[in-house]
Design a protein around this motif. Sequence first.
Motif, PDB file in Angstrom:
ATOM      1  N   SER A 185       0.691  -1.195   0.045  1.00 58.10           N
ATOM      2  CA  SER A 185      -0.090   0.147   0.317  1.00 58.10           C
ATOM      3  C   SER A 185       0.944   1.181  -0.271  1.00 58.10           C
ATOM      4  CB  SER A 185      -0.532  -0.400   1.422  1.00 58.10           C
ATOM      5  OG  SER A 185      -1.651  -0.988   1.120  1.00 58.10           O
ATOM      6  N   ASN A 186       2.115   0.919   0.650  1.00 56.58           N
ATOM      7  CA  ASN A 186       2.987   2.253   0.739  1.00 56.58           C
ATOM      8  C   ASN A 186       4.491   2.108   0.665  1.00 56.58           C
ATOM      9  OD1 ASN A 186       3.963   3.542   3.876  1.00 56.58           O
ATOM     10  ND2 ASN A 186       1.523   2.451   3.547  1.00 56.58           N
ATOM     11  N   HIS A 187       5.420   2.660   0.383  1.00 53.41           N
ATOM     12  CA  HIS A 187       6.394   1.976   0.576  1.00 53.41           C
ATOM     13  C   HIS A 187       7.707   3.845   0.266  1.00 53.41           C
ATOM     14  CE1 HIS A 187      10.358  -0.531   0.351  1.00 53.41           C
ATOM     15  NE2 HIS A 187      10.307   0.644  -1.059  1.00 53.41           N
ATOM     16  N   GLU A 188       8.289   3.215   1.124  1.00 53.63           N
ATOM     17  CA  GLU A 188      10.041   4.222   1.263  1.00 53.63           C
ATOM     18  C   GLU A 188      10.861   3.962   0.360  1.00 53.63           C
ATOM     19  OE1 GLU A 188      12.603   7.654   3.555  1.00 53.63           O
ATOM     20  OE2 GLU A 188      10.557   6.572   4.533  1.00 53.63           O
ATOM     21  N   PHE A 189      11.197   5.056  -0.828  1.00 53.88           N
ATOM     22  CA  PHE A 189      12.037   4.407  -2.073  1.00 53.88           C
ATOM     23  C   PHE A 189      13.086   4.302  -1.466  1.00 53.88           C
ATOM     24  CE2 PHE A 189       8.441   3.739  -4.973  1.00 53.88           C
ATOM     25  CZ  PHE A 189       9.029   3.630  -6.650  1.00 53.88           C
ATOM     26  N   ARG A 190      13.968   3.900  -1.544  1.00 59.99           N
ATOM     27  CA  ARG A 190      15.564   4.294  -1.051  1.00 59.99           C
ATOM     28  C   ARG A 190      16.674   4.043  -2.524  1.00 59.99           C
ATOM     29  NH1 ARG A 190      18.522  -0.732   1.483  1.00 59.99           N
ATOM     30  NH2 ARG A 190      18.526  -0.160   3.608  1.00 59.99           N
ATOM     31  N   THR A 191      16.159   3.517  -3.172  1.00 59.09           N
ATOM     32  CA  THR A 191      17.087   4.090  -4.729  1.00 59.09           C
ATOM     33  C   THR A 191      15.191   5.074  -6.278  1.00 59.09           C
ATOM     34  OG1 THR A 191      16.435   2.215  -5.784  1.00 59.09           O
ATOM     35  CG2 THR A 191      18.582   2.972  -4.672  1.00 59.09           C
ATOM     36  N   PRO A 192      15.322   6.077  -6.228  1.00 60.04           N
ATOM     37  CA  PRO A 192      14.074   6.513  -6.603  1.00 60.04           C
ATOM     38  C   PRO A 192      15.015   7.149  -7.917  1.00 60.04           C
ATOM     39  CG  PRO A 192      14.689   8.794  -5.301  1.00 60.04           C
ATOM     40  CD  PRO A 192      15.370   7.268  -4.590  1.00 60.04           C
ATOM     41  N   PHE A 193      15.629   7.600  -8.670  1.00 55.84           N
ATOM     42  CA  PHE A 193      15.753   8.504  -9.740  1.00 55.84           C
ATOM     43  C   PHE A 193      15.801   7.815 -10.940  1.00 55.84           C
ATOM     44  CE2 PHE A 193      19.197   8.420 -13.158  1.00 55.84           C
ATOM     45  CZ  PHE A 193      18.703  10.016 -13.615  1.00 55.84           C
ATOM     46  N   TYR A 194      14.941   6.822 -11.148  1.00 56.15           N
ATOM     47  CA  TYR A 194      14.319   6.255 -11.909  1.00 56.15           C
ATOM     48  C   TYR A 194      12.812   5.995 -12.179  1.00 56.15           C
ATOM     49  CZ  TYR A 194      18.874   4.711 -13.953  1.00 56.15           C
ATOM     50  OH  TYR A 194      20.498   4.247 -14.768  1.00 56.15           O
ATOM     51  N   PHE A 195      12.636   5.856 -11.228  1.00 56.62           N
ATOM     52  CA  PHE A 195      10.927   6.457 -10.729  1.00 56.62           C
ATOM     53  C   PHE A 195      10.369   7.396 -11.127  1.00 56.62           C
ATOM     54  CE2 PHE A 195       7.684   6.611  -7.589  1.00 56.62           C
ATOM     55  CZ  PHE A 195       6.173   4.983  -8.655  1.00 56.62           C
ATOM     56  N   GLU A 196      11.554   8.522 -10.579  1.00 54.61           N
ATOM     57  CA  GLU A 196      11.179  10.027 -10.041  1.00 54.61           C
ATOM     58  C   GLU A 196      11.179  10.596 -11.628  1.00 54.61           C
ATOM     59  OE1 GLU A 196      12.311  11.905  -6.291  1.00 54.61           O
ATOM     60  OE2 GLU A 196      12.908  12.084  -7.778  1.00 54.61           O
ATOM     61  N   ALA A 197      11.721   9.746 -13.141  1.00 51.88           N
ATOM     62  CA  ALA A 197      12.359   9.855 -14.120  1.00 51.88           C
ATOM     63  C   ALA A 197      11.028   9.782 -15.488  1.00 51.88           C
ATOM     64  CB  ALA A 197      13.318  10.031 -14.898  1.00 51.88           C
ATOM     65  N   TYR A 198       9.894   8.344 -14.700  1.00 49.29           N
ATOM     66  CA  TYR A 198       9.322   8.246 -15.193  1.00 49.29           C
ATOM     67  C   TYR A 198       7.824   8.757 -15.081  1.00 49.29           C
ATOM     68  CZ  TYR A 198      11.929   3.751 -15.942  1.00 49.29           C
ATOM     69  OH  TYR A 198      12.445   1.886 -16.469  1.00 49.29           O
ATOM     70  N   LEU A 199       8.194   9.189 -13.795  1.00 53.90           N
ATOM     71  CA  LEU A 199       7.023  10.260 -13.508  1.00 53.90           C
ATOM     72  C   LEU A 199       6.855  11.469 -14.153  1.00 53.90           C
ATOM     73  CD1 LEU A 199       6.918   9.007  -9.671  1.00 53.90           C
ATOM     74  CD2 LEU A 199       5.096   8.377 -10.985  1.00 53.90           C
ATOM     75  N   GLU A 200       8.108  12.086 -14.072  1.00 55.35           N
ATOM     76  CA  GLU A 200       8.007  13.172 -14.830  1.00 55.35           C
ATOM     77  C   GLU A 200       7.537  12.954 -16.368  1.00 55.35           C
ATOM     78  OE1 GLU A 200       8.488  15.550 -13.254  1.00 55.35           O
ATOM     79  OE2 GLU A 200      10.483  16.447 -12.398  1.00 55.35           O
ATOM     80  N   ARG A 201       8.053  12.233 -17.021  1.00 62.25           N
ATOM     81  CA  ARG A 201       7.992  11.755 -17.959  1.00 62.25           C
ATOM     82  C   ARG A 201       6.766  11.244 -17.849  1.00 62.25           C
ATOM     83  NH1 ARG A 201       8.922  13.424 -23.303  1.00 62.25           N
ATOM     84  NH2 ARG A 201       8.365  11.809 -24.584  1.00 62.25           N
ATOM     85  N   PHE A 202       6.054  11.163 -17.662  1.00 60.32           N
ATOM     86  CA  PHE A 202       3.850  10.123 -17.678  1.00 60.32           C
ATOM     87  C   PHE A 202       3.767  12.136 -17.754  1.00 60.32           C
ATOM     88  CE2 PHE A 202      -0.299   9.942 -15.829  1.00 60.32           C
ATOM     89  CZ  PHE A 202      -0.031   8.626 -17.045  1.00 60.32           C
ATOM     90  N   VAL A 203       3.429  12.401 -17.095  1.00 57.47           N
ATOM     91  CA  VAL A 203       3.177  14.155 -16.933  1.00 57.47           C
ATOM     92  C   VAL A 203       3.215  14.629 -17.706  1.00 57.47           C
ATOM     93  CG1 VAL A 203       2.765  16.269 -15.028  1.00 57.47           C
ATOM     94  CG2 VAL A 203       3.378  14.311 -13.759  1.00 57.47           C
ATOM     95  N   HIS A 204       4.616  14.482 -18.474  1.00 56.29           N
ATOM     96  CA  HIS A 204       4.505  16.041 -19.310  1.00 56.29           C
ATOM     97  C   HIS A 204       3.699  15.233 -20.875  1.00 56.29           C
ATOM     98  CE1 HIS A 204       7.254  17.969 -22.417  1.00 56.29           C
ATOM     99  NE2 HIS A 204       7.292  16.858 -23.200  1.00 56.29           N
ATOM    100  N   VAL A 205       3.944  13.829 -20.781  1.00 54.53           N
ATOM    101  CA  VAL A 205       3.624  12.931 -22.160  1.00 54.53           C
ATOM    102  C   VAL A 205       2.152  13.593 -21.466  1.00 54.53           C
ATOM    103  CG1 VAL A 205       2.696  10.826 -23.368  1.00 54.53           C
ATOM    104  CG2 VAL A 205       5.296  11.449 -22.496  1.00 54.53           C
ATOM    105  N   MET A 206       1.409  13.045 -20.833  1.00 58.05           N
ATOM    106  CA  MET A 206      -0.586  13.331 -20.964  1.00 58.05           C
ATOM    107  C   MET A 206      -0.330  14.934 -21.158  1.00 58.05           C
ATOM    108  SD  MET A 206      -1.837  10.467 -20.745  1.00 58.05           S
ATOM    109  CE  MET A 206      -3.122  11.064 -19.540  1.00 58.05           C
ATOM    110  N   THR A 207       0.696  15.895 -20.343  1.00 56.03           N
ATOM    111  CA  THR A 207       0.176  17.600 -20.530  1.00 56.03           C
ATOM    112  C   THR A 207      -0.120  17.718 -21.992  1.00 56.03           C
ATOM    113  OG1 THR A 207       0.366  17.277 -18.098  1.00 56.03           O
ATOM    114  CG2 THR A 207       0.443  19.640 -19.412  1.00 56.03           C
ATOM    115  N   MET A 208       1.139  17.011 -22.686  1.00 57.99           N
ATOM    116  CA  MET A 208       1.437  17.711 -23.755  1.00 57.99           C
ATOM    117  C   MET A 208       0.847  17.374 -25.274  1.00 57.99           C
ATOM    118  SD  MET A 208       3.196  20.930 -22.999  1.00 57.99           S
ATOM    119  CE  MET A 208       3.885  20.942 -24.561  1.00 57.99           C
TER     120      MET A 208
END
Length: 263
Positions: free
Chosen positions: A102-125
């Motif tokens: 249900s929830n988790h604290e990421f230890r290595t979030p670099f790639y995960f955060e990149a996916y999130l940023e790209r998702f928002v960009h793709v859906m917005t543009m």
Amino acid sequence: MYNPAFESIQIASIYGKIACERTWRWNRGSIPFEDFDLWYIWNGEGEIVLNGNKQRLGRHQCFLFRPGDRVDAWHHPERPLTVTYIHFSIDSITDEFPGLLSNHEFRTPFYFEAYLERFVHVMTMKELNHHDEARLLLRLILLAFERECVSALSSLTRSNHPHYAVMTEIAALIRENPANVNSVAELAERAYLSPRYFSLKFKEVMGQTVERYIIEKRIERAELLLSTHGMSVGEVADALGYQNIYYFSKQFKKVRGISPSKI
């Protein structure tokens, strides 16, 4: 393990990255979720009550709210939350994500955060084929989340190793440029470790000695150059830093089981 739920994801129009207002609150304790909502915290602090269980909110935490979940949440006005949220559903109510906590604290979030940023960009543009890309990105986001959750449940996982990041970085360096890896001492210096300690930790993370890893990556590159680039055995040996073509051929045969001239 393959999960059919990934194939039936339907993305909603509710998504974004937002710095929550100072007086923001989430009052859904009496209104259960109907679909799924992925929620990732970039910054800030607060508290959440999820299905009656209270816990803190903080940086790098990710939540996957499921149908039926009840949530109340708030943050500290002096340390407001910045979050990415993605609302989605799945076609069949029998599909689930059993590997996801249900929830988790990421230890290595670099790639995960990149996916999130790209998702928002793709859906917005909304560029060409944006919805197809967004679905693939959401699958990657959920797979990355699942991998982190599985890692959290196993204290033996390699990604929990304190030297995991630096060793995988150096392994990537070897893969990218196997011809110019001059010595273990130089690699150890990059990791700010002694050669002996570096070699020990590299094996713990990568599952093999650094010397063996270098040889395997050189032979992999040699095989590609021989089979697809039309280079001779002598040219390949020279390109990969071997001073002696006989030694290269012997090492290649030891790793691949055949002479490089047979490729």
